[in-house]
Design a protein around this motif. Structure first.
Motif, PDB file in Angstrom:
ATOM      1  N   LEU A  37      42.117 101.771 -71.811  1.00  0.00           N
ATOM      2  CA  LEU A  37      41.587 100.406 -71.846  1.00  0.00           C
ATOM      3  C   LEU A  37      40.373 100.298 -72.772  1.00  0.00           C
ATOM      4  O   LEU A  37      40.229  99.323 -73.507  1.00  0.00           O
ATOM      5  CB  LEU A  37      41.204  99.934 -70.443  1.00  0.00           C
ATOM      6  N   LEU A  38      39.513 101.301 -72.741  1.00  0.00           N
ATOM      7  CA  LEU A  38      38.322 101.271 -73.587  1.00  0.00           C
ATOM      8  C   LEU A  38      38.663 101.473 -75.062  1.00  0.00           C
ATOM      9  O   LEU A  38      38.067 100.845 -75.931  1.00  0.00           O
ATOM     10  CB  LEU A  38      37.315 102.314 -73.106  1.00  0.00           C
ATOM     11  N   THR A  39      39.635 102.310 -75.340  1.00  0.00           N
ATOM     12  CA  THR A  39      40.061 102.543 -76.716  1.00  0.00           C
ATOM     13  C   THR A  39      40.827 101.338 -77.254  1.00  0.00           C
ATOM     14  O   THR A  39      40.651 100.942 -78.403  1.00  0.00           O
ATOM     15  CB  THR A  39      40.947 103.809 -76.801  1.00  0.00           C
ATOM     16  N   TYR A  40      41.676 100.759 -76.435  1.00  0.00           N
ATOM     17  CA  TYR A  40      42.500  99.599 -76.809  1.00  0.00           C
ATOM     18  C   TYR A  40      41.617  98.404 -77.162  1.00  0.00           C
ATOM     19  O   TYR A  40      41.942  97.629 -78.046  1.00  0.00           O
ATOM     20  CB  TYR A  40      43.449  99.282 -75.646  1.00  0.00           C
ATOM     21  N   ASP A  48      52.088  97.562 -71.670  1.00  0.00           N
ATOM     22  CA  ASP A  48      51.260  98.403 -72.545  1.00  0.00           C
ATOM     23  C   ASP A  48      50.756  99.618 -71.781  1.00  0.00           C
ATOM     24  O   ASP A  48      50.810 100.738 -72.265  1.00  0.00           O
ATOM     25  CB  ASP A  48      50.026  97.639 -73.067  1.00  0.00           C
ATOM     26  N   LEU A  49      50.241  99.366 -70.593  1.00  0.00           N
ATOM     27  CA  LEU A  49      49.661 100.448 -69.788  1.00  0.00           C
ATOM     28  C   LEU A  49      50.722 101.443 -69.333  1.00  0.00           C
ATOM     29  O   LEU A  49      50.518 102.652 -69.432  1.00  0.00           O
ATOM     30  CB  LEU A  49      48.911  99.865 -68.600  1.00  0.00           C
ATOM     31  N   LEU A  86      36.522  96.665 -63.864  1.00  0.00           N
ATOM     32  CA  LEU A  86      37.962  96.672 -64.138  1.00  0.00           C
ATOM     33  C   LEU A  86      38.523  95.320 -63.716  1.00  0.00           C
ATOM     34  O   LEU A  86      38.773  95.075 -62.546  1.00  0.00           O
ATOM     35  CB  LEU A  86      38.654  97.816 -63.395  1.00  0.00           C
ATOM     36  N   VAL A  87      38.662  94.438 -64.685  1.00  0.00           N
ATOM     37  CA  VAL A  87      39.039  93.062 -64.381  1.00  0.00           C
ATOM     38  C   VAL A  87      40.462  92.759 -64.865  1.00  0.00           C
ATOM     39  O   VAL A  87      40.980  93.433 -65.751  1.00  0.00           O
ATOM     40  CB  VAL A  87      38.047  92.051 -65.006  1.00  0.00           C
TER      41      VAL A  87
END
Length: 100
Positions: A37-40, A48-49, A86-87
């Motif tokens: 999530l942080l890289t994306y 995607d996940l 984490l939303v």
């Protein structure tokens, strides 16, 4: 990765939560999920996940993803029912307020 709320290390599989002043140990999958999530760097869909964290190319039941999000929010959120880190927006997940 750093934000106003946390400091995350994928290498150490830990997240330091500034508000509660605690270090939380993450599982390999939790760490991989946050790292993705942080890289994306934008909201990620369930597909995607599932494709990029679990490496599944076929459509899966999203219960696995939702269970991981639930367990992770219990670990890192002050109030898991009203998440600040984490939303989810619509049908996508993201991490708020981070600096890469």
């Amino acid at each position: 990765y750093r934000s106003q709320l946390f400091d995350f290390s994928a290498e150490k599989s830990t997240i330091y939560l500034y508000q509660s002043k605690k270090i939380v140990k993450l599982t390999e999958l939790e760490s991989k999920f946050l790292d993705y999530l942080l890289t994306y760097n934008r909201p990620a869909s369930k597909n995607d996940l599932l494709s990029n964290v679990w490496m599944h190319q076929t459509r899966l039941d999203t219960h696995t993803l939702e269970s991981l999000v639930y367990r992770l929010r219990i670990k890192i959120e002050e109030d898991p029912k009203n998440p600040k880190i984490l939303v989810s927006k619509g049908k996508k997940y993201s991490i708020t307020n981070f600096i890469a």
